[in-house]
Design an enzyme around this catalytic site. Structure first.
Site, PDB file in Angstrom:
ATOM      1  N   ARG A  31      40.546  51.134  46.548  1.00 48.93           N
ATOM      2  CA  ARG A  31      39.735  49.956  46.893  1.00 48.93           C
ATOM      3  C   ARG A  31      40.611  48.711  46.996  1.00 48.93           C
ATOM      4  NH1 ARG A  31      41.837  47.290  43.828  1.00 48.93           N
ATOM      5  NH2 ARG A  31      41.585  47.073  41.576  1.00 48.93           N
ATOM      6  N   GLU A  37      38.238  38.495  40.640  1.00 55.86           N
ATOM      7  CA  GLU A  37      39.276  39.215  39.891  1.00 55.86           C
ATOM      8  C   GLU A  37      39.194  38.896  38.403  1.00 55.86           C
ATOM      9  OE1 GLU A  37      40.615  42.011  41.110  1.00 55.86           O
ATOM     10  OE2 GLU A  37      41.439  40.831  42.755  1.00 55.86           O
ATOM     11  N   HIS A  38      39.293  39.958  37.599  1.00 56.07           N
ATOM     12  CA  HIS A  38      39.210  39.846  36.138  1.00 56.07           C
ATOM     13  C   HIS A  38      37.865  39.259  35.694  1.00 56.07           C
ATOM     14  CE1 HIS A  38      43.241  41.242  35.097  1.00 56.07           C
ATOM     15  NE2 HIS A  38      43.615  40.683  36.238  1.00 56.07           N
ATOM     16  N   ASP A  40      35.036  41.527  36.067  1.00 58.01           N
ATOM     17  CA  ASP A  40      34.130  42.669  35.805  1.00 58.01           C
ATOM     18  C   ASP A  40      33.915  42.900  34.310  1.00 58.01           C
ATOM     19  OD1 ASP A  40      36.728  43.752  35.501  1.00 58.01           O
ATOM     20  OD2 ASP A  40      36.308  45.586  36.637  1.00 58.01           O
ATOM     21  N   GLY A 125      50.327  52.334  41.513  1.00 60.18           N
ATOM     22  CA  GLY A 125      50.760  51.051  40.963  1.00 60.18           C
ATOM     23  C   GLY A 125      50.700  49.911  41.960  1.00 60.18           C
ATOM     24  N   GLY A 127      47.915  48.303  42.807  1.00 58.37           N
ATOM     25  CA  GLY A 127      46.723  47.483  42.577  1.00 58.37           C
ATOM     26  C   GLY A 127      45.571  47.881  43.485  1.00 58.37           C
ATOM     27  N   SER A 129      43.815  50.768  42.968  1.00 52.61           N
ATOM     28  CA  SER A 129      42.981  51.719  42.231  1.00 52.61           C
ATOM     29  C   SER A 129      43.328  53.174  42.439  1.00 52.61           C
ATOM     30  CB  SER A 129      41.526  51.574  42.653  1.00 52.61           C
ATOM     31  OG  SER A 129      40.914  50.657  41.895  1.00 52.61           O
ATOM     32  N   ASP A 175      36.518  49.371  39.765  1.00 49.98           N
ATOM     33  CA  ASP A 175      37.256  50.340  40.579  1.00 49.98           C
ATOM     34  C   ASP A 175      36.487  51.648  40.736  1.00 49.98           C
ATOM     35  OD1 ASP A 175      39.011  48.309  40.257  1.00 49.98           O
ATOM     36  OD2 ASP A 175      40.441  49.400  39.016  1.00 49.98           O
TER      37      ASP A 175
HETATM   38  C1  GLA Z   1      42.007  46.456  37.308  1.00 51.33           C
HETATM   39  C2  GLA Z   1      40.838  47.007  36.502  1.00 51.33           C
HETATM   40  C3  GLA Z   1      39.500  46.458  37.016  1.00 51.33           C
HETATM   41  C4  GLA Z   1      39.535  44.939  37.120  1.00 51.33           C
HETATM   42  C5  GLA Z   1      40.793  44.470  37.853  1.00 51.33           C
HETATM   43  C6  GLA Z   1      40.940  42.977  37.843  1.00 51.33           C
HETATM   44  O1  GLA Z   1      41.955  46.931  38.614  1.00 51.33           O
HETATM   45  O2  GLA Z   1      40.808  48.417  36.577  1.00 51.33           O
HETATM   46  O3  GLA Z   1      38.443  46.885  36.197  1.00 51.33           O
HETATM   47  O4  GLA Z   1      39.424  44.344  35.864  1.00 51.33           O
HETATM   48  O5  GLA Z   1      41.971  45.027  37.297  1.00 51.33           O
HETATM   49  O6  GLA Z   1      39.936  42.372  38.568  1.00 51.33           O
END
Ligand code: GLA
Length: 384
Positions: A31, A37-38, A40, A125, A127, A129, A175
């Site tokens: 995804r 961001e940050h 959830d 890695g 970002g 997912s 994610d």
């Molecule tokens: C990672 C976590 C998510 C979310 C993001 C930041 O991807 O798995 O749950 O917290 O960081 O938005």
């Protein structure tokens, strides 16, 4: 590579490894988060979409209690026994599978031994997912193997628990939810408290969503992610609310003296990001790309300065994107500390954008970047 050819190749590999064709093939997408961001794990709002990058698993049950997994990406094989209590083990990627198997067993759903070949086009890695894609693909395979279909929310929570307990990352729900519930041509405005989603069409033909990988690997298990989570809880407690979702910018201002400056800044990010996310969903629906872009830049600044989860390479990418004609917005996406930026670019500007970014990034950092176009994909599915 298309999903069809990935599925074909994974099936061929399965046949080579195990001597017969696989009975099932499943796929779960990675995804990209447009904004939010940050938020959830603060019970807030996120606006992700699934991308056409997948983890594909070809599998079949076997007559034993053994699970044998072969990873195309690393070339490693992992084995464990479903009769013994499941624990973390090596290789480390197998923990996502172990965790999901354990989740099924706790239902309780009996999981037999099985063989599987795992392939992925979600960069590890980056970002995007990759871990949730592996968890959700595993859960989808186990649904096929056991004949027990889980409710989507239950499935997402099971996968999240696997990540908490077997990978040691106290992640939120974004994610896993996206990898399961995403819809083609749509982003999802997800309310992480009520766990309801509003699909937001991403079909404007004049706009392209481009991902750029900094090729700096992010690592969320090293404690920084967990630290942010607990700083948010500290701020919420100081404001006497269960989660930062429940606090307003005004309440935060009034409560500033009740918390350390660092907790204040973390809370300022989360509270403002929740507002930006809802506003962005409306702006996308109105095809107001200038507003969406402005919100994306503001999100990046807030993640860099208040939340401190960006890094030099991500900042370079966003700074390079900003002055290019036809770019509406850019920001880091995902947990941070490396990984990718998401860029909203007018179709006719894509060529110049790609060239400028590639050259500029190499010059500024001495590193290579990876650019790819994203279209919003469907969530996990059984391909066969
Ligand atoms: C990672 C976590 C998510 C979310 C993001 C930041 O991807 O798995 O749950 O917290 O960081 O938005």
């Amino acid at each position: 590579m298309s999903l069809e050819s990935m599925a074909e190749r994974t099936a061929e590999l399965f046949a080579r490894c195990f001597g017969h064709a696989p009975r099932w093939i499943v796929a779960a997408p990675g995804r990209v988060n447009v904004i939010g961001e940050h938020t959830d794990y603060n019970d807030g709002f996120v606006l992700p979409m699934a991308i056409e990058r997948y983890t594909v698993i070809a599998g079949d049950r076997n007559d034993s209690r053994e699970v044998t997994l072969h990873s195309v990406t690393t070339g490693e094989t992992a084995t464990f026994n479903v009769r013994e209590p499941l624990t973390r083990g090596e290789p480390s990627w197998s923990n996502y599978v172990r965790g999901v198997v354990a989740g099924f067993q706790q239902r309780p759903i009996k999981v037999p031994g099985f063989d599987a070949v795992i392939a992925s086009t979600v960069p590890f890695g980056g970002g995007l997912s990759s871990s949730a894609a592996l968890e959700v693909a595993t859960a989808t395979l186990l649904e096929a193997i056991t004949g027990e279909k889980l409710e989507p929310i239950e499935k997402a929570l099971l996968c999240q628990k696997a990540e908490h307990e077997f990978a040691g990352v106290p992640c939120g729900i974004m994610d896993q939810f996206t990898s399961i519930l995403a819809r083609e041509n749509h982003a999802l405005l997800l309310d992480c408290r009520s766990r309801t989603t509003i699909p937001v069409a991403m079909t404007d033909p004049s706009i392209t969503v481009l991902m750029i990988n900094t090729n700096v690997r992010h690592k969320l298990a090293d404690g920084e992610y967990a630290k942010r989570r607990s700083q948010c809880q500290t701020a919420a407690s100081a404001l006497k609310v269960p989660f930062l979702r429940d606090a307003s910018a005004k309440a935060l201002k009034a409560g500033r003296s009740k918390m350390e400056p660092i907790a204040f800044r973390r809370a300022r990010h989360v509270i403002s990001e929740n507002e930006r996310t809802r506003e962005a969903a409306w702006a996308i629906q109105a095809a107001d790309w200038a507003t969406v872009g402005r919100l994306m830049y503001a999100s990046h600044d807030s993640l860099r300065d208040d939340y401190e989860v960006s890094c030099q390479e991500l900042d370079v990418m966003v700074d390079l994107a900003k002055p290019i004609r036809g770019v509406f917005g850019a920001r880091m996406t995902g947990g941070g500390f490396g990984g990718c930026t998401i860029n909203l670019v007018a179709v006719e500007a894509v060529g110049e954008f790609t060239q400028t970014i590639r050259n500029g990034y190499a010059q500024a950092t001495g590193k290579k970047s990876g650019v790819f176009i994203c279209s919003a994909a469907d969530g996990a599915e059984r391909v066969q």
